[in-house]
Design a protein around this motif. Structure first.
Motif, short mmCIF file in Angstrom:
data_model
loop_
_atom_site.label_atom_id
_atom_site.label_comp_id
_atom_site.label_asym_id
_atom_site.label_seq_id
_atom_site.Cartn_x
_atom_site.Cartn_y
_atom_site.Cartn_z
N ASP A 173 0.83 -1.21 0.00
CA ASP A 173 0.00 0.00 0.00
C ASP A 173 0.86 1.26 0.00
N GLY A 180 0.67 3.65 -3.01
CA GLY A 180 0.11 4.94 -2.59
C GLY A 180 1.05 6.09 -2.92
N GLY A 185 0.04 8.92 -5.45
CA GLY A 185 -0.12 10.26 -4.84
C GLY A 185 0.89 11.25 -5.36
N TRP A 240 -5.09 4.53 0.12
CA TRP A 240 -5.64 5.85 -0.24
C TRP A 240 -5.23 6.94 0.75
N HIS A 241 -5.00 6.54 2.03
CA HIS A 241 -4.49 7.53 2.98
C HIS A 241 -3.12 8.03 2.49
N ALA A 261 -1.83 7.74 -0.62
CA ALA A 261 -1.93 8.43 -1.91
C ALA A 261 -2.39 9.87 -1.70
N PHE A 262 -3.42 10.06 -0.89
CA PHE A 262 -3.92 11.41 -0.65
C PHE A 262 -2.90 12.26 0.10
N TYR A 273 -9.12 13.35 3.05
CA TYR A 273 -9.90 13.38 1.80
C TYR A 273 -10.75 14.64 1.64
#
Lengths: 56, 462
Positions: free
Chosen positions: B67, B71, B75, B238-239, B241-242, B435
Motif C-alpha cells: 500500500d 500509494g 499520490g 488511499w491515505h 496516496a492522498f 480526503y
C-alpha cells in the motif's frame, strides 16, 4: 584551479558518504569505522562545497 | 467608526503592495529559466526535516509495504500532475505571483487576510521543524522526547532545549538570510544522502542479508507490516496516496508556486516537480520508515538518525530542521511586515521567531504533523479554487473577470464567502481529514462560479 579542486573533493566526499554505509552493509567495514568515515566525508563535503559555493 | 476599518485595511494593503513591489511586473522573456534549474530547485526543496517524521509516521500508522509503495507512486504522480495542469499553466499565462493575481481577483483586503493566514500557518510549520531539530540536540543532553499523544510540553528540559533552538534559529535568520540560504543550498544534497545512508546502514540492524535475498521479507514483517502502533489509526493505500498528493497542496492546487513557475518557458515545466516528489519525498519517506523500525518505532528523529549513521546523523536532523525553518521564518517575517509599519526586518523576524519558538515547545504540532499538513493545505485550498475558476471557467461562461481590480474593490466578498463557506462545509463532511480537500475544491470552484454568475446578473439589472 582551487575552485575545480574544491568541486572534485566535494564530489568525492559525497560519494564516500554514500559508499560508507554500503560497505558497512556488505560487512566490509565495522560500525564504528563506518560512522567515522561518514563523519569525516561529511566534514569534507561541508568544507569544500562551502568553499566552492562562495567562489561562484 | 464604520469608515475606520476599510481605511485601515486600505493603508495596510498599500504597505503590502510596496513590500511586494519588486515582483509586481509580469516576468519578461529574458528572465525565463531553464528546465534544469527547475529540476534542481524541486530536488533540493523537498527533502526537509519533516521528511524524518512523515516517513516514520507511515510505519507507526501500520501501512503495508504494498500500500505504501503504490500509494506513494499514485499520490506523487497526482501531485506532479497538479503542478503541471493546474499551477504551471496559470503561472505561465499570467507571469505573475499568486499575490498579484489574487489582488486582481479578490482585492487587497482578501490578499491581506490570505497573507496573515499563511504567516500563522508558516509559524506552526517552522515550529514543527524546530521540534524535530530539538530531538537531535536533546539526545546529547539526555532530554526525553515527548510521547506520541502529548499535547503540552512534557518536561522543563524539552522546553529549554526547544525554545533555545528556536531562539538560535531566529538569531541566525536575523543575521543574514541570503548568506544562510546559500549555505542551506550546500546542506541539501548532503541531507538527502543522510536519508539514503541512514536507511542502508539500518538494513543489517533489521537482519537484511548482504545479498538482499530476504530484503522484501524483512520490509513486510519488520517495517511496513500492516500493524499500527497502539493508539494510531491504521492507514491504507488511499491515505498514503492522498497524503502524498496534498503534502504540497498550498503550492500546487493552492497556486503559491505560481511564484516559481512564472519563470518557466512552458507549462510542461510542471513535470519537473517529479524531481521533488520521487527522489525527494518518496525516497526520503521510505528511508525514514526503515530507520524508525530499527529504534522500536519511537518517534524520535534525532535518535533515528543517530542510531543509523552516528553523530553525523544528529547534525543531519539539526541542519534539516534549520535549513527548512530559516526560509519559513523569513516568509513569516515578510507576511507580517504589513501589519508592523516602520518595524525593521530584524524586529519582525524576532517577533515571528519568538512565536515559532513558543509553538515549537508544544509537541502536538510535531506529533500530529500529518494532520497539520492536511489542515494547512485545506485552509489555503479555496483561494486556489477561486483563482482557478476565475482563470479557466469565467472566460468560457462569459463571466466578468478581475472584478476587484475593475471595480477598485477592497475586498471581493464572493471570494471571501467561498473561502469561509468551503471550510465550514468541509468541517462537517463525513470524510477522513485527508480526503476533505478534494470535494472542498470542487465545491469552492462551483460555489464561486455560481455566486459570481448570480451577482453579475443582479448587477446588470440594477
Amino acid at each position: 584551479m582551487l575552485k575545480t579542486v574544491c568541486a572534485a573533493v566535494a564530489a568525492v566526499s559525497l560519494l564516500t558518504c554514500l559508499a560508507a554505509p554500503a560497505a558497512y552493509f556488505q560487512g566490509w567495514l565495522a560500525e564504528a569505522a563506518f560512522e567515522n568515515l561518514f563523519a569525516a566525508a561529511s566534514l569534507g563535503w561541508f568544507v569544500t562545497a562551502t568553499a566552492y559555493a562562495s567562489r561562484k | 467608526m464604520g469608515e475606520i476599518m476599510p481605511v485601515k485595511i486600505a493603508e495596510v494593503a498599500s504597505r503590502m503592495d510596496k513590500l511586494y513591489e519588486f515582483d509586481r511586473e509580469p516576468v519578461t522573456e529574458d528572465k525565463l529559466q531553464s528546465g534544469r534549474r527547475f529540476a534542481g530547485l524541486f530536488a533540493g526543496e523537498h527533502v526537509a526535516a519533516t521528511e524524518f517524521v512523515i516517513g516514520a509516521f507511515f510505519v507507526l500508522h501500520g501501512v503495508t509495504a504494498r500500500d505504501l509503495i503504490l500509494g506513494l507512486l499514485v499520490g506523487n504522480l497526482l501531485a506532479v500532475l497538479s503542478w503541471t495542469f493546474i499551477c504551471a499553466p496559470i503561472a505561465v499565462q499570467t507571469r505573475l505571483t499568486l499575490y498579484w493575481y489574487l489582488q486582481k481577483i479578490a482585492g487587497p483586503g482578501l490578499t491581506f487576510l490570505y497573507n496573515i493566514a499563511n504567516a500563522f500557518l508558516y509559524c506552526i510549520l517552522a515550529g514543527a521543524m524546530v521540534s524535530v531539530a530539538s530531538t537531535a540536540v536533546g539526545l546529547g543532553f539526555g532530554i526525553e522526547t515527548p510521547a506520541l499523544t502529548d499535547v503540552y510540553p512534557s518536561s522543563i528540559g524539552w522546553v529549554v532545549t526547544t525554545f533555545s533552538i528556536g531562539v538560535a534559529f531566529t538569531i541566525l535568520a536575523i543575521l543574514g538570510f541570503e548568506k544562510l540560504s546559500r549555505f542551506a543550498g550546500v546542506c541539501s544534497p548532503w541531507i538527502f544522502v543522510v536519508f539514503i545512508a541512514g536507511a542502508v546502514a539500518t538494513l543489517p540492524k533489521l537482519g537484511v542479508h548482504p545479498n538482499l535475498d530476504n530484503f522484501w521479507e524483512v520490509m513486510t514483517t519488520k517495517v511496513w507490516n500492516g500493524v499500527p502502533t497502539e493508539g494510531q489509526e491504521r492507514f491504507g493505500l488511499w491515505h498514503i496516496a492522498f497524503f502524498a498528493w496534498f503534502a504540497n497542496l498550498a503550492m500546487h492546487v493552492g497556486l503559491s508556486d505560481m511564484a516559481l513557475f512564472r519563470y518557466a518557458r512552458s507549462w510542461k515545466y510542471g513535470l519537473y516537480s517529479a524531481f521533488g516528489m520521487y527522489p525527494g519525498h518518496m525516497l526520503a519517506w521510505l528511508c525514514s520508515g526503515i530507520m524508525v523500525a530499527a529504534i522500536g518505532r519511537e518517534m524520535n528523529p534525532g535518535l533515528m538518525a543517530y542510531t543509523a549513521v552516528g553523530v553525523a546523523g544528529v547534525f543531519g536532523v539539526l541542519l534539516a530542521g534549520w535549513t527548512t525553518a530559516n526560509p519559513t521564518l523569513y516568509r513569516v517575517g515578510l507576511a507580517l511586515q504589513v501589519i508592523t509599519p516602520g518595524w525593521p526586518r530584524w524586529k519582525i523576524t524576532l517577533a515571528a521567531g519568538m512565536v515559532t519558538a513558543v509553538l515549537a515547545c508544544f509537541p502536538v504540532f510535531f506529533m500530529k504533523l500529518l494532520d497539520y499538513v492536511a489542515i494547512y493545505g485545506l485552509v489555503l485550498m479555496p483561494i486556489g479554487a477561486v483563482v482557478f475558476a476565475e482563470h479557466w471557467i469565467f472566460p468560457r461562461l462569459g463571466l466578468p473577470r478581475y472584478r476587484a481590480e475593475e471595480g477598485k474593490l477592497l475586498l471581493n466578498w464572493q471570494a471571501l464567502a467561498v473561502w469561509v463557506g468551503t471550510l465550514a462545509v468541509c468541517r462537517f463532511l463525513p470524510l477522513h481529514l485527508f480526503y476533505l480537500w478534494l470535494p472542498g475544491w470542487f465545491l469552492a470552484v462551483a460555489a464561486y462560479t455560481l455566486l459570481v454568475k448570480l451577482t453579475a446578473k443582479e448587477a446588470r439589472y440594477a
